[in-house]
Design an enzyme around this catalytic site. Sequence first.
Site, PDB file in Angstrom:
ATOM      1  N   TYR A 190      48.310 -11.457  34.552  1.00  0.00           N
ATOM      2  CA  TYR A 190      47.166 -10.911  33.832  1.00  0.00           C
ATOM      3  C   TYR A 190      46.190 -10.195  34.768  1.00  0.00           C
ATOM      4  O   TYR A 190      45.879  -9.011  34.575  1.00  0.00           O
ATOM      5  CB  TYR A 190      46.415 -12.000  33.038  1.00  0.00           C
ATOM      6  CG  TYR A 190      45.090 -11.463  32.585  1.00  0.00           C
ATOM      7  CD1 TYR A 190      45.032 -10.575  31.513  1.00  0.00           C
ATOM      8  CD2 TYR A 190      43.921 -11.730  33.293  1.00  0.00           C
ATOM      9  CE1 TYR A 190      43.827  -9.989  31.135  1.00  0.00           C
ATOM     10  CE2 TYR A 190      42.724 -11.152  32.923  1.00  0.00           C
ATOM     11  CZ  TYR A 190      42.686 -10.283  31.846  1.00  0.00           C
ATOM     12  OH  TYR A 190      41.510  -9.695  31.502  1.00  0.00           O
TER      13      TYR A 190
ATOM     14  N   GLU B 296      37.404 -10.649  36.677  1.00  0.00           N
ATOM     15  CA  GLU B 296      38.642 -11.202  36.134  1.00  0.00           C
ATOM     16  C   GLU B 296      38.908 -12.616  36.641  1.00  0.00           C
ATOM     17  O   GLU B 296      39.420 -13.453  35.906  1.00  0.00           O
ATOM     18  CB  GLU B 296      39.822 -10.286  36.444  1.00  0.00           C
ATOM     19  CG  GLU B 296      39.729  -8.903  35.810  1.00  0.00           C
ATOM     20  CD  GLU B 296      39.666  -8.922  34.283  1.00  0.00           C
ATOM     21  OE1 GLU B 296      39.926  -9.978  33.685  1.00  0.00           O
ATOM     22  OE2 GLU B 296      39.334  -7.881  33.698  1.00  0.00           O
TER      23      GLU B 296
ATOM     24  N   ASP C 271      46.576 -11.036  27.749  1.00  0.00           N
ATOM     25  CA  ASP C 271      45.840 -12.289  27.878  1.00  0.00           C
ATOM     26  C   ASP C 271      46.033 -13.119  26.614  1.00  0.00           C
ATOM     27  O   ASP C 271      46.844 -12.768  25.747  1.00  0.00           O
ATOM     28  CB  ASP C 271      44.350 -12.004  28.133  1.00  0.00           C
ATOM     29  CG  ASP C 271      43.654 -11.567  26.868  1.00  0.00           C
ATOM     30  OD1 ASP C 271      44.315 -10.981  25.988  1.00  0.00           O
ATOM     31  OD2 ASP C 271      42.438 -11.808  26.731  1.00  0.00           O
TER      32      ASP C 271
END
Length: 286
Positions: free
Chosen positions: A116, A33, A134
């Site tokens: 996020y 991520e 996102d």
Amino acid sequence: MLPSWFRSSARDLLWRRPAFHETYGAWGVLVSEFMLQQTPATRVIPHLEAWLHRWPTPAAMAEATTAQVVHQWANLGYPRRALWLHRAAIEIVERHGGVVPRDVDALLALSGIGDYTARAVAVFSYGDRHPVVDTNTRRVLARAIDGRAHPSPPSRRDLTLMEALLPDDDEEAAMFNAATMELGATICTARAPRCDLCPVADECAWLAAGRPDTGDARRRQAAYEGSDRQARGAVLRVLRDAAPDAVPLTAVIPEWPDARQRDRAIDSLIADGLAEADGEGLALPR
DNA sequence: AAAGCGGGGGT
DNA sequence: ACCCCAGCTTT
């Protein structure tokens, strides 16, 4: 329907494979991520594999030097992410015994983790029920729900809206999050959406309205050519190529057209902790 | 709320 | 040439 479309059409990305989770767990998801923040998925994969092979746990990474981390980040862009990921690994060791936390607030408290990334880890690694929003999700919601061509800038409303749409079941909610992102990444794209292939075309307010051009709410990014960012990138590339050696200051992009911009880039990299100056010259931080 | 922050690929 | 990308931090 979205779930069946996702099962049949989702890309076979590294971080969706069971073996990836078995091997690297939440740490693998966390690293992925970080790399995926503003970097396309296809570009991330080789870097992610190399990274996790070298540092398979937060504890392993916490032992690394800043120079090693910045060097390994290579040309992924936004190198401050490498510093933040390194810092997060140290924080995970110090505060959480080397285990990536599951709690969203604990995740949010780590360096480089925002709305996020925190929820992405909690959902895609631990299977909890949270809205993961996102840029793809925001565009899908803007079109399907609001009937607009482009999303507004990120806001808390995105989270509450997505929360309201999530299925009650944890596993189904995780799938819904992933499927919405995937839809935005592959079908409901920013430039040329492929509504003929869209599994939710029948429910889309934007398509029903005839795909009106509602204007683009996005703020345009300044030109990269000639920017300070380009100068910083050029300096850092020199330092990576020379590492572990230092580079004499007079040899750091000496032919750069704007000498003051070059000096500004060097100073800002030092201020950010991405470079260090000593008697030998400029180098990646010890 | 806006600015700053990489670099590469698609159109 | 311009747009976009699994965003975050700082001001």
